[in-house]
Write a protein that holds these residues in place. Structure first.
Motif, PDB file in Angstrom:
ATOM      1  N   ASP A  50      44.426  49.934  77.444  1.00  0.00           N
ATOM      2  CA  ASP A  50      43.235  50.400  76.753  1.00  0.00           C
ATOM      3  C   ASP A  50      42.946  49.461  75.580  1.00  0.00           C
ATOM      4  O   ASP A  50      43.821  49.172  74.768  1.00  0.00           O
ATOM      5  CB  ASP A  50      43.418  51.820  76.241  1.00  0.00           C
ATOM      6  CG  ASP A  50      42.156  52.378  75.610  1.00  0.00           C
ATOM      7  OD1 ASP A  50      41.883  52.045  74.445  1.00  0.00           O
ATOM      8  OD2 ASP A  50      41.453  53.145  76.284  1.00  0.00           O
TER       9      ASP A  50
ATOM     10  N   HIS B 114      41.388  49.821  72.868  1.00  0.00           N
ATOM     11  CA  HIS B 114      41.409  50.382  71.524  1.00  0.00           C
ATOM     12  C   HIS B 114      42.763  50.975  71.136  1.00  0.00           C
ATOM     13  O   HIS B 114      43.077  51.041  69.937  1.00  0.00           O
ATOM     14  CB  HIS B 114      40.326  51.462  71.406  1.00  0.00           C
ATOM     15  CG  HIS B 114      38.969  50.979  71.803  1.00  0.00           C
ATOM     16  ND1 HIS B 114      38.202  50.168  71.002  1.00  0.00           N
ATOM     17  CD2 HIS B 114      38.239  51.182  72.945  1.00  0.00           C
ATOM     18  CE1 HIS B 114      37.056  49.890  71.610  1.00  0.00           C
ATOM     19  NE2 HIS B 114      37.059  50.500  72.785  1.00  0.00           N
ATOM     20  N   THR B 115      43.553  51.399  72.116  1.00  0.00           N
ATOM     21  CA  THR B 115      44.820  52.067  71.797  1.00  0.00           C
ATOM     22  C   THR B 115      46.059  51.305  72.268  1.00  0.00           C
ATOM     23  O   THR B 115      47.159  51.586  71.801  1.00  0.00           O
ATOM     24  CB  THR B 115      44.864  53.462  72.437  1.00  0.00           C
ATOM     25  OG1 THR B 115      44.914  53.333  73.870  1.00  0.00           O
ATOM     26  CG2 THR B 115      43.633  54.269  72.044  1.00  0.00           C
TER      27      THR B 115
ATOM     28  N   THR C 116      43.531  46.820  64.007  1.00  0.00           N
ATOM     29  CA  THR C 116      43.806  48.194  64.410  1.00  0.00           C
ATOM     30  C   THR C 116      45.054  48.314  65.287  1.00  0.00           C
ATOM     31  O   THR C 116      45.548  49.431  65.484  1.00  0.00           O
ATOM     32  CB  THR C 116      42.612  48.781  65.172  1.00  0.00           C
ATOM     33  OG1 THR C 116      42.371  48.000  66.351  1.00  0.00           O
ATOM     34  CG2 THR C 116      41.358  48.775  64.303  1.00  0.00           C
ATOM     35  N   LEU C 117      45.548  47.217  65.834  1.00  0.00           N
ATOM     36  CA  LEU C 117      46.759  47.232  66.649  1.00  0.00           C
ATOM     37  C   LEU C 117      47.624  46.010  66.327  1.00  0.00           C
ATOM     38  O   LEU C 117      47.104  44.928  66.054  1.00  0.00           O
ATOM     39  CB  LEU C 117      46.420  47.225  68.144  1.00  0.00           C
ATOM     40  CG  LEU C 117      45.731  48.454  68.736  1.00  0.00           C
ATOM     41  CD1 LEU C 117      45.331  48.188  70.193  1.00  0.00           C
ATOM     42  CD2 LEU C 117      46.629  49.681  68.646  1.00  0.00           C
TER      43      LEU C 117
ATOM     44  N   GLU D 192      47.343  51.670  75.130  1.00  0.00           N
ATOM     45  CA  GLU D 192      48.001  52.471  76.161  1.00  0.00           C
ATOM     46  C   GLU D 192      47.750  51.855  77.547  1.00  0.00           C
ATOM     47  O   GLU D 192      46.649  51.381  77.833  1.00  0.00           O
ATOM     48  CB  GLU D 192      47.470  53.898  76.149  1.00  0.00           C
ATOM     49  CG  GLU D 192      47.796  54.668  74.881  1.00  0.00           C
ATOM     50  CD  GLU D 192      49.284  54.935  74.743  1.00  0.00           C
ATOM     51  OE1 GLU D 192      49.944  55.160  75.785  1.00  0.00           O
ATOM     52  OE2 GLU D 192      49.786  54.923  73.596  1.00  0.00           O
TER      53      GLU D 192
END
Length: 574
Positions: A412, A414-415, A356-357, A417
């Motif tokens: 973060d 999941h993101t 996802t990243l 950030e």
């Protein structure tokens, strides 16, 4: 030191005469035995009945294991080093009732619980689980206490046998200890106990070391789900270095298996183990003909077999650290080229195996990108925050002076950030520059270790610190200051509040592996204890450190022998 009361007789809560008649019958053997004991104490209706017998508990303080050892899934090889047996036996055990007010009810005869024997080792010489066995009769559950503190229940092994263990965590537990067990059957209870004595070696004493094959190297170590130790790094096959993984017994160091993780040239940088035994492995590999390595992040099962889940970074990037999240995914960090400088690189794979990243991050404190050059070395996950540690090079405090400073970046999970201000290590003259190479969890924040150096980076010292999530440095210590590069590579906190650090210090012109301990929050100048890798004319490094549930201390790295590196794993007493 915990109090110890040898020869104590454990009492049983009294049974009223009415209750005795109800459960035993006036002429039954049980009735006659109970009244004889009451009469011996001088009161046949309200005196205490004494009993002997025993039990034992398992696991960490506050926990009890459900098998003969305290680590779920681990075999008997995890048991502490013990000698002899101490046991307590009783013909009948004791019985107690907590029935509330007497009612005069005439229920069917109740069978009272009794403890036949409690068996523990008489002497214990090393940290680990101390086995306990209790033989009982008419018992449905067995509670266990250690030195007066209740820690849970023993496991029912059938046939009246209850098993478990109590923890020993090294020299802090030296001295006598007492185990107390309580057998239960309905409202009735019987109590007994047994004692043992702990005598472990001086902290820092080596228990054993194990060497890998010629050409091998251990970069990081991790605790397997069953309590054994995993060594991740490289092996040499036909003079080509390849990513390798080895599993060893945590008790003896015996090799259990070894696998090569990739057919390409490269090495493992880090690994993270999931509760079910699967392993996220971060490695850098290079195909024949490629000048630059490529990050590969892959999931392997508990036996080191590839599961088919993997993700890659770009050519020229490098992965350095990885951590697993609570759901079974991972977050990995490293570095990436940004033209004239370096940036953080980070990757995320979720618990379903989906990437996802796969991004980069640039430190921009002055609203002008790429004025600072960064690299990430390690990461720890706390909830939904990935704390990335490394270093940043640029004009941190002086508009004309370029310096390198250790940094902690909260991202973060999941993101990617940044969720709070970046923490930049403060300068402490004369060691105005720094870098962080390793990170570890702590209840108050994040432990980091690396180096501090002067403005010319001629003199160095190993620096270890604890940072709160707010950015406040709660604790700091410096070790082994002197000329030439020296650094901490990895850090971990144990259950006794100590920071254990692995690293390297120059010795006669070459690096030598070094391990030491400090109390987190303490102000001692010298380490509590330390350990050096063997002296040699060639380099060695201590690159990874871990402690298990019993504070057994494992250190991984390499030595150089006959011109070739060898993976090096050490077990140290604490």
């Amino acid at each position: 030191m915990r109090d110890f009361k040898p020869g104590r007789l454990c009492t049983v809560r009294t049974l009223s005469a009415t209750l005795i008649l109800a459960v035993a019958g006036c002429n039954s053997p049980a009735y006659l035995a109970l009244t004889a004991q009451q009469d011996a104490l001088g009161d046949s209706s309200s005196g205490d009945v004494t009993a002997t017998g025993g039990v034992v508990s398992t696991g960490e303080a506050g926990e009890v294991s459900t098998s003969g050892t305290a680590d779920p899934g681990s075999g008997s090889s995890d048991a502490a080093e013990v000698t002899g047996l101490a046991s307590s036996t009783g013909d009948m055990g004791g019985a107690s009732a907590t029935m509330g007010e007497e009612t005069g009810d005439t229920e069917a005869s109740a069978v009272l619980p009794s403890i036949v024997s409690v068996t523990v080792p008489a002497k214990v010489y090393a940290a680990g689980p101390v086995p306990v066995e209790v033989q009982a009769m008419h018992t449905t559950a067995m509670r266990i206490s250690l030195d007066g503190a209740e820690i849970g229940e023993l496991a029912d092994a059938g046939g009246g046998l209850f098993v478990g263990s109590v923890p020993v965590r090294g020299a802090i537990d030296n001295g006598p200890h007492e185990v107390t067990v309580v057998a239960k059957q309905g409202p009735f209870e019987a109590e007994d106990g047994a004692g043992y004595t702990v005598s472990t070696p001086k902290p820092g004493t080596m228990a054993w070391f194990k060497a890998g094959p010629a050409g091998s190297r251990t970069n990081r170590i991790a605790l397997a789900a069953d309590g054994d130790v995993l060594e991740a790094g490289l092996v040499e096959i036909n003079k080509v270095k390849r990513p390798g993984l080895r599993k060893r017994s945590s008790l003896t160091g015996a090799e259990l298996w070894s696998v090569t993780l990739d057919t390409r040239e490269g090495e493992v940088a880090d690994l993270a183990v999931l509760p079910d035994g699967r392993m996220w492995v971060a490695m850098n590999v290079r195909k024949p003909g490629n000048l630059s390595p490529q990050p590969r992040i892959a999931l392997f099962d508990a036996a080191g077999v590839f599961t088919g889940i993997e993700a890659f970074g770009f050519l020229g990037q490098g992965v350095r650290g990885i951590a697993a999240d609570a759901d079974g995914g991972c977050f990995a960090v490293g570095f990436a080229s940004a033209g004239n400088d370096l940036d953080f690189a980070y990757w995320r794979i979720d618990d379903a195996g989906t990437q996802t990243l796969g991004e980069t991050w640039d430190y921009v404190p002055l609203d002008k990108p790429h004025l600072f050059s960064e690299f990430a070395m390690d990461v720890v996950i706390d909830g939904d925050v990935a704390w990335v540690v490394g270093a940043s090079n640029g004009k941190h405090t002086n508009p004309v002076l370029i310096e390198t400073r250790g940094v902690l970046v909260p991202m973060d999970l999941h993101t990617g950030e940044v969720v709070a201000p970046v923490i930049v290590a403060a300068a402490s003259a004369p060691y105005t520059q720094s870098a962080f190479f390793g990170a570890g969890h702590h209840p108050l924040g994040v432990l980091v270790t690396g180096y501090g150096c002067d403005k010319d980076c001629a003199d160095y010292q190993i620096e270890t610190s604890l940072y709160a999530p707010t950015g406040l440095r709660l604790w700091h210590t410096a070790d082994a200051a002197g000329a030439g590069k020296r650094y901490g590579s990895d850090v971990v906190a144990d259950s006794q509040g100590r920071a254990l650090v692995s690293g390297a210090v120059p010795d006669k012109g070459v690096l030598r592996g070094y391990v030491f301990a400090h109390n987190v929050g303490g102000d001692e100048v010298l380490p509590l204890f330390d350990h050096w890798f063997p002296p040699s004319a060639a380099a060695s490094e201590a690159l990874g450190v871990l402690v298990d549930a019993y504070d057994r201390l494992f250190v991984g790295g390499y030595i150089t022998a006959n011109g070739a590196t060898q993976g090096h794993l050490v077990l140290l007493h604490q």
